[in-house]
Motif scaffolding. Structure first.
Motif, mmCIF file in Angstrom:
data_model
loop_
_atom_site.group_PDB
_atom_site.id
_atom_site.type_symbol
_atom_site.label_atom_id
_atom_site.label_comp_id
_atom_site.label_asym_id
_atom_site.label_seq_id
_atom_site.Cartn_x
_atom_site.Cartn_y
_atom_site.Cartn_z
ATOM 1 N N ASN A 77 -74.669 95.336 7.357
ATOM 2 C CA ASN A 77 -73.955 93.811 6.992
ATOM 3 C C ASN A 77 -74.849 93.090 5.367
ATOM 4 O O ASN A 77 -74.603 93.186 4.687
ATOM 5 C CB ASN A 77 -73.598 92.604 7.653
ATOM 6 N N ARG A 80 -75.216 95.856 2.645
ATOM 7 C CA ARG A 80 -73.427 95.963 2.366
ATOM 8 C C ARG A 80 -73.529 94.473 1.369
ATOM 9 O O ARG A 80 -73.082 94.297 0.513
ATOM 10 C CB ARG A 80 -72.350 95.494 3.439
ATOM 11 N N HIS A 81 -74.148 93.359 1.704
ATOM 12 C CA HIS A 81 -73.964 92.178 1.094
ATOM 13 C C HIS A 81 -74.927 91.543 0.141
ATOM 14 O O HIS A 81 -75.317 90.527 -0.516
ATOM 15 C CB HIS A 81 -73.335 90.898 2.318
ATOM 16 N N GLY A 82 -76.335 92.048 -0.088
ATOM 17 C CA GLY A 82 -77.391 92.540 -0.917
ATOM 18 C C GLY A 82 -78.046 90.850 -0.705
ATOM 19 O O GLY A 82 -77.697 90.523 -1.337
ATOM 20 N N TYR A 83 -78.472 90.978 0.350
ATOM 21 C CA TYR A 83 -79.435 89.701 0.528
ATOM 22 C C TYR A 83 -80.897 90.082 -0.384
ATOM 23 O O TYR A 83 -81.894 90.039 0.841
ATOM 24 C CB TYR A 83 -79.621 88.950 2.133
#
Length: 120
Positions: A77, A80-83
């Protein structure tokens, strides 16, 4: 419900983990940061490793309780969400601290089974 083909999933984790260690061999954090190819390749392998751990399901905790499977699954996650503000540090911590002992334990476990066996 038992995990389908758990040995395949464990081998997927090992294969991708070993690839990450190969890509980052001899690097420190600064060198890792400077190599976008290495970062991208490592993140891709880490995403596949995370997906294999999801497919392994509760079998992971049953066989290898010393590892943080919730976070292993959750790193997908993060990827995928590119923090971006934490991503590099998180991946590097995984590479240097978490991945080596996981791979040792999984490789030792896999040594008990023929390479073509898929189930326990």
């Amino acid at each position: 419900m038992p995990t389908k083909r758990p040995l395949i999933r464990i081998r997927d984790i090992v294969e991708n983990g070993q690839a990450i260690l190969q890509y980052t061999r001899g690097m420190d954090f600064e060198a890792y940061l400077q190599s976008s190819i290495t970062r991208d390749a490592s993140e891709r392998c880490l995403a596949r490793l995370s997906e294999a751990s999801i497919k392994l399901g509760p079998t992971a905790e049953e066989l290898f309780p010393a590892h943080d499977w919730r976070n292993i699954r959750g790193v997908g996650n993060v990827l995928r969400h590119g923090y971006e503000d934490i991503l590099d540090e998180v991946v590097w911590m995984i590479v240097t601290d978490r991945l080596p002992p996981l791979l040792v334990e999984l490789n030792t476990f896999l040594g008990q089974y023929p390479d073509d066996q898929e189930t326990l």
